[in-house]
Design a protein around this motif. Structure first.
Motif, short mmCIF file in Angstrom:
data_model
loop_
_atom_site.label_atom_id
_atom_site.label_comp_id
_atom_site.label_asym_id
_atom_site.label_seq_id
_atom_site.Cartn_x
_atom_site.Cartn_y
_atom_site.Cartn_z
N TYR A 25 25.69 52.55 17.65
CA TYR A 25 27.01 52.71 17.47
C TYR A 25 27.73 52.32 18.81
CZ TYR A 25 31.65 55.26 17.36
OH TYR A 25 33.20 55.23 17.19
N GLU A 26 28.61 51.42 18.58
CA GLU A 26 29.33 50.96 19.76
C GLU A 26 30.68 51.46 19.95
OE1 GLU A 26 30.11 46.52 19.64
OE2 GLU A 26 28.33 46.43 18.11
N VAL A 27 30.77 52.18 21.25
CA VAL A 27 31.65 52.99 21.58
C VAL A 27 32.76 52.10 22.19
CG1 VAL A 27 32.46 54.88 23.18
CG2 VAL A 27 30.12 54.80 22.26
N LEU A 28 33.81 52.15 21.48
CA LEU A 28 35.02 51.42 21.74
C LEU A 28 36.16 52.16 22.70
CD1 LEU A 28 35.59 49.84 18.20
CD2 LEU A 28 34.54 48.85 20.14
N PRO A 29 37.17 51.55 23.40
CA PRO A 29 37.01 49.97 23.39
C PRO A 29 36.02 49.82 24.54
CG PRO A 29 38.89 51.16 24.38
CD PRO A 29 38.17 52.09 23.84
N GLN A 30 35.64 48.42 24.48
CA GLN A 30 34.40 47.91 25.40
C GLN A 30 34.94 46.52 25.44
OE1 GLN A 30 30.65 47.50 23.55
NE2 GLN A 30 31.37 48.92 22.21
N SER A 31 34.45 45.97 26.91
CA SER A 31 34.53 44.83 27.29
C SER A 31 33.31 44.05 27.09
CB SER A 31 35.02 44.63 28.78
OG SER A 31 34.05 45.10 29.66
N GLY A 32 32.18 44.30 26.25
CA GLY A 32 31.05 43.58 26.04
C GLY A 32 30.08 44.58 25.90
N ARG A 33 29.03 44.26 24.99
CA ARG A 33 28.01 45.22 24.49
C ARG A 33 26.89 45.40 25.27
NH1 ARG A 33 25.16 44.51 18.65
NH2 ARG A 33 24.34 46.85 18.56
N THR A 34 26.67 46.52 25.84
CA THR A 34 25.76 46.78 26.97
C THR A 34 25.18 48.09 26.35
OG1 THR A 34 27.02 48.40 28.39
CG2 THR A 34 27.23 45.84 28.62
N GLU A 35 23.73 48.41 27.30
CA GLU A 35 23.28 49.90 26.92
C GLU A 35 24.19 51.02 27.22
OE1 GLU A 35 19.01 50.64 28.24
OE2 GLU A 35 19.12 48.79 28.76
N ASP A 36 25.15 51.04 27.91
CA ASP A 36 26.06 51.97 28.55
C ASP A 36 27.12 52.10 27.39
OD1 ASP A 36 24.56 52.42 30.95
OD2 ASP A 36 26.04 51.58 32.14
N MET A 100 32.71 64.10 34.18
CA MET A 100 32.43 62.49 34.04
C MET A 100 33.36 61.87 35.20
SD MET A 100 33.68 62.59 29.74
CE MET A 100 34.20 60.94 29.84
N ASP A 101 32.90 60.74 35.56
CA ASP A 101 33.64 60.15 36.58
C ASP A 101 35.00 59.54 36.02
OD1 ASP A 101 33.21 57.49 35.52
OD2 ASP A 101 31.28 57.61 36.17
N ASP A 102 36.02 59.24 36.88
CA ASP A 102 37.18 58.80 36.32
C ASP A 102 37.38 57.68 35.54
OD1 ASP A 102 38.10 60.94 37.98
OD2 ASP A 102 38.72 59.67 39.84
N GLU A 103 36.16 56.63 35.74
CA GLU A 103 36.29 55.57 34.86
C GLU A 103 35.88 55.95 33.49
OE1 GLU A 103 33.64 51.56 34.66
OE2 GLU A 103 34.25 52.18 36.72
N THR A 104 35.02 56.78 33.28
CA THR A 104 34.31 56.94 31.89
C THR A 104 35.47 58.16 31.29
OG1 THR A 104 32.17 57.12 32.76
CG2 THR A 104 32.45 58.19 30.78
N LEU A 105 35.99 58.97 31.95
CA LEU A 105 37.23 59.77 31.07
C LEU A 105 38.19 58.91 30.99
CD1 LEU A 105 38.08 62.40 30.81
CD2 LEU A 105 39.22 62.51 32.97
N ALA A 106 38.64 57.93 31.64
CA ALA A 106 39.66 56.87 31.32
C ALA A 106 39.27 56.27 29.98
CB ALA A 106 40.02 56.09 32.41
N TRP A 107 38.09 55.80 29.80
CA TRP A 107 37.51 55.25 28.58
C TRP A 107 37.68 56.06 27.40
CZ3 TRP A 107 31.69 54.10 28.34
CH2 TRP A 107 31.19 53.42 27.06
N ALA A 108 37.08 57.48 27.65
CA ALA A 108 37.16 58.51 26.51
C ALA A 108 38.62 58.57 26.14
CB ALA A 108 36.60 59.76 27.15
N GLN A 109 39.55 58.70 27.11
CA GLN A 109 40.84 59.11 26.65
C GLN A 109 41.51 57.68 25.94
OE1 GLN A 109 42.41 60.22 30.40
NE2 GLN A 109 42.18 62.29 30.02
N ALA A 110 41.36 56.53 26.48
CA ALA A 110 41.83 55.29 25.87
C ALA A 110 41.24 55.21 24.21
CB ALA A 110 41.31 54.25 26.65
N GLY A 111 40.03 55.40 24.02
CA GLY A 111 39.72 55.62 22.76
C GLY A 111 40.38 56.56 21.76
N ALA A 112 40.36 57.71 22.51
CA ALA A 112 41.04 58.77 21.77
C ALA A 112 42.71 58.57 21.30
CB ALA A 112 41.11 59.85 22.57
N ASP A 113 43.25 57.82 22.01
CA ASP A 113 44.41 57.44 21.87
C ASP A 113 44.55 56.29 20.76
OD1 ASP A 113 45.43 59.13 23.59
OD2 ASP A 113 45.76 57.80 25.34
#
Length: 191
Positions: A25-36, A100-113
């Motif tokens: 499962y690719e967790v969106l949004p993302q800038s490239g497909r990585t293990e993370d 969660m670090d700030d960057e990961t939290l921002a990623w989570a919130q971006a996808g939620a919106d």
């Protein structure tokens, strides 16, 4: 990459730890497909994430464990699912414990919106309890069934309800062998 994910997850769903068939499962949004930003999950968890199944609170209890994952993609998906369940006290407590670090939290919130996660609607009884398909409910009011001489009495137990997909204010259930639509404001979930 799939082999790396299988090694990382020890061939188990990274959310619920089931050993069933797994999908990347690719967790969106993302800038490239990585293990993370990719995780391995089972069909049940995928259905919960993609909202192809109603929220299964019992199954999602697994999130109490996945909040401790060090994998950013798992953290993001866990945060989003817990956010869906924020009316559940255990989910709120898990969100408060989660780091969660700030960057990961921002990623989570971006996808939620982006996917409307903040506005997900669920079926609730008159007391605000989450209703799921298969639950039993008790009528809190005597209801006259339109187009029928049937009268559903106060206190009647309706077993094995079904949720009306397009309307969170309605469920379906059988009373005296007849399937009827019942407003959720007139039922109480039976424990």
């Amino acid at each position: 990459m799939e082999q790396q994910l299988l090694d990382r997850s020890e061939n188990k769903c990274e959310l619920c730890q089931s050993a069933g068939p797994l999908k990347v499962y690719e967790v969106l949004p993302q800038s490239g497909r990585t293990e993370d930003n990719c995780i391995l999950i089972c069909d049940k968890c995928l259905g919960q994430i993609e909202k192809t199944e109603g929220l299964d609170v019992r199954h999602l209890n697994c999130l109490r464990t996945s909040i401790w994952s060090a994998v950013p993609g798992v953290q993001v998906v866990t945060w989003r699912l817990l956010h869906h369940l924020k009316d559940e006290s255990w989910a709120t407590e898990s969100l408060e414990m989660m780091y969660m670090d700030d960057e990961t939290l921002a990623w989570a919130q971006a996808g939620a919106d982006e996917d409307g996660s903040d506005t997900v609607e669920v079926h609730k009884d008159c007391n605000g309890q989450l209703l799921e398909t298969g639950n039993a409910v008790v009528l809190t009011k005597t209801l006259d069934v339109k187009g029928s001489s049937l009268s559903a009495k106060l206190g009647t137990v309706v077993k094995n309800i079904r949720l009306v997909e397009d309307n969170t204010d309605q469920i379906e259930g059988k009373i005296e062998g007849q399937t009827i639509v019942i407003l959720t404001k007139y039922v109480r979930k039976q424990n």
